[in-house]
Design a protein around this motif. Structure first.
Motif, PDB file in Angstrom:
ATOM      1  N   PHE A 131       7.052  -1.185  -6.353  1.00 11.91           N
ATOM      2  CA  PHE A 131       8.105  -0.723  -5.455  1.00 11.91           C
ATOM      3  C   PHE A 131       8.389   0.763  -5.687  1.00 11.91           C
ATOM      4  O   PHE A 131       8.528   1.551  -4.771  1.00 11.91           O
ATOM      5  N   LEU A 132       8.422   1.117  -6.986  1.00  9.81           N
ATOM      6  CA  LEU A 132       8.679   2.508  -7.349  1.00  9.81           C
ATOM      7  C   LEU A 132       7.594   3.419  -6.787  1.00  9.81           C
ATOM      8  O   LEU A 132       7.873   4.475  -6.227  1.00  9.81           O
ATOM      9  N   GLN A 133       6.362   2.985  -6.943  1.00 10.57           N
ATOM     10  CA  GLN A 133       5.260   3.795  -6.429  1.00 10.57           C
ATOM     11  C   GLN A 133       5.366   3.918  -4.909  1.00 10.57           C
ATOM     12  O   GLN A 133       5.194   4.991  -4.341  1.00 10.57           O
ATOM     13  N   TRP A 134       5.684   2.798  -4.290  1.00 12.11           N
ATOM     14  CA  TRP A 134       5.814   2.809  -2.840  1.00 12.11           C
ATOM     15  C   TRP A 134       6.885   3.802  -2.416  1.00 12.11           C
ATOM     16  O   TRP A 134       6.707   4.607  -1.508  1.00 12.11           O
ATOM     17  N   GLN A 135       8.020   3.769  -3.147  1.00 12.58           N
ATOM     18  CA  GLN A 135       9.135   4.649  -2.834  1.00 12.58           C
ATOM     19  C   GLN A 135       8.750   6.123  -3.020  1.00 12.58           C
ATOM     20  O   GLN A 135       9.052   6.960  -2.180  1.00 12.58           O
ATOM     21  N   LEU A 136       8.066   6.391  -4.140  1.00 16.45           N
ATOM     22  CA  LEU A 136       7.664   7.769  -4.422  1.00 16.45           C
ATOM     23  C   LEU A 136       6.675   8.262  -3.379  1.00 16.45           C
ATOM     24  O   LEU A 136       6.765   9.378  -2.881  1.00 16.45           O
TER      25      LEU A 136
END
Ligand code: ATP
Ligand code: MG
Length: 455
Positions: A131-136
């Motif tokens: 999710f974090l990667q997606w957000q970044l």
């Protein structure tokens, strides 16, 4: 419940299947069972499981072979291997094949539940990381680079190709073209996305300060060094270091940087220990480094070390067809920020924006739209809402009779002088209008020896 973890138990012992599935069900898991590997594979083909508990000794196909098959096809499925006939070999093989745990029978139920719990946590962490990667990526990835012109598509293609590698990248382009955006996109699309991303503007520091910023220093390295300081190279360990305005790096520093690029090691100032750092470098410049090499202001060996991959970020003048898309993008962005309905541009405004040469590139265009969004009335952007230079198509071009002033540098000097005159010498405002950083403006004023304008 939809989110219950799904577990498949594979064992040829009916008693064990029963006991284990009762216990796991009682703990809230959704359990299926299979008496042999064939049934197990069939069951797995029908629905996604999170965990598989595999017995080793079974007729036809043993648990280790089944594990191998599972790992080939079902990514994200974690396996616990259980056996009554534990040998070191099966344990090692199972681990090598990617089993999460290896357990001996008779099973210690608490241990089994603990292992399952660990998998639950692991899965949650993985999901969070995804999710974090997606957000970044959503925020900084190449998808944010607006444009459909050939040169900008080429830039995006190159970003996609290089982000998976560790190679050094040099981004070259005029001020405000999006060089930093390119660097961001590379970092956040690379495997290093969750590691530090450190930026340093080489133009913003005098020589000795730049050195201590990059390398750090030991306590007592010089007067005033009253404690140890970790440099940017070290901070960026495991991640990416963005060296902005590399053309402004003093020659002596260039030699030191080359050493780091070649060996990956350096010392803190005043220190003797060789420090190794695993860093990916991205450098950016709006200067003509090859010309600087001729003028002996830039080291050729550093240049060749940096230019393994070069990304030429096109000026807006080279990709005019992207202007409408960019206008739309920034209208949306600024109106959202200001909680306004996105204004509309009358045709005349669009024409002016299409014919203006945008020496400050995307940054200048973004500033123009931001300003127009603030000043426009009734949700309509008229030419009068544009900055005066855009409105007048005025970029400080010298009149034809002053020939001999046609070099790009002469035009640049003239444009800066004009802008400063227009802002009555206010450098902040001039830098904003020109779409360049204040530091860049200061340097140019010095370089061109521009005197305080007579208003
Ligand atoms: N293709 C693009 N799509 C959307 N926004 C862009 C694009 N290119 C640049 N921008 C925006 O324009 C501004 C300037 O971009 P950036 O800071 O990356 O330029 P730069 O080349 O590093 O400039 P400088 O040489 O002055 O440092 C930023 O706000 C960036 O988000
Ligand atoms: Mg920049």
């Amino acid at each position: 419940m939809e989110n219950r973890l799904k577990i498949l138990i594979v064992d040829d012992e009916a008693n064990l299947l029963k006991t284990l599935s009762d216990i796991l069900q009682k703990h809230g898991y959704e359990v299926s069972v299979a008496r042999n590997a064939r049934v197990a594979l069939e069951t797995m083909g029908k629905g996604a499981f999170d965990i598989a508990l595999l017995d080793v000794r079974m007729p036809h196909m043993d648990g280790v072979e089944l594990l191998e098959r599972i790992k080939e096809k079902h990514h994200g499925l974690e396996v616990i291997v259980m056996t009554a006939y534990g040998t070191i070999e099966t344990a090692i093989r199972s681990t090598k094949l990617g089993a999460f745990a290896y357990m001996l029978k008779p099973l210690d139920i608490d241990e089994m539940l603990m292992n399952v719990q660990k998998i639950v946590k692991l899965k949650a962490l993985r999901e969070e990381a995804r999710f974090l990667q997606w957000q970044l990526e959503e925020k900084h990835g190449y998808k944010n680079i607006i444009g459909k012109s050939r040169p900008i598509r080429h830039v995006v293609e190159t970003i996609k190709k290089v982000s998976s590698s560790n190679s050094t990248v040099l981004t070259i382009g005029e001020s405000g073209t999006g060089k930093e955006m390119v660097a961001d996109a590379i970092h956040y699309s690379s495997r290093r996305y969750a590691k530090p991303y450190v930026k340093i503007n080489c133009a913003a520091f005098p020589e000795n300060l730049l050195e201590s910023e990059l390398f750090g220093y030991e306590k007592g390295a010089f007067t005033g060094a009253d404690r140890q300081k970790i440099g940017k190279f070290e901070v960026a360990h495991g991640g990416t270091l963005f060296l902005d305005e590399i053309g402004d790096m003093p020659l002596a520093m260039q030699a030191k940087l080359l050493r780091v690029l070649e060996g990956g090691a350096f010392e803190r100032l005043g220190g003797n220990d060789l420090i190794k750092a695993d860093v990916r470098f991205i450098a950016a410049t709006n200067q003509d480094l090859e010309k600087m090499i001729e003028e002996k202001c830039f080291r050729s060996d550093l240049f060749y070390r940096l230019n393994t991959v070069v990304i030429n970020v096109p000026s807006l003048l080279e990709r005019k067809e992207d202007i409408p898309l960019l206008i739309e993008h920034f209208l949306e962005k600024f109106s959202t920020q200001m909680s306004k309905k996105a204004p509309r541009l009358v045709d005349e405004t669009v024409d002016l924006m299409m014919s203006y040469p945008w020496p400050g590139n995307v940054r200048e265009l973004a500033n123009a739209i931001e300003r127009a969004t603030i000043f426009c009335e009734d949700g309509i952007i008229k030419p009068s809402d544009l900055p005066p230079n855009v409105r007048e198509g005025h970029v400080g071009l010298p009149p034809a009779h002053t020939s001999g002033e046609h070099t790009l540098e002469a035009l640049e000097k003239r444009h800066i002088t004009d802008t400063l005159r227009r802002t009555k010498g206010n450098k902040n405002e001039a830098a904003r209008l020109l779409g360049i950083h204040r530091e860049t403006l200061y340097k140019k004023i010095k370089k061109f020896n521009i005197k305080r304008p007579t208003v």
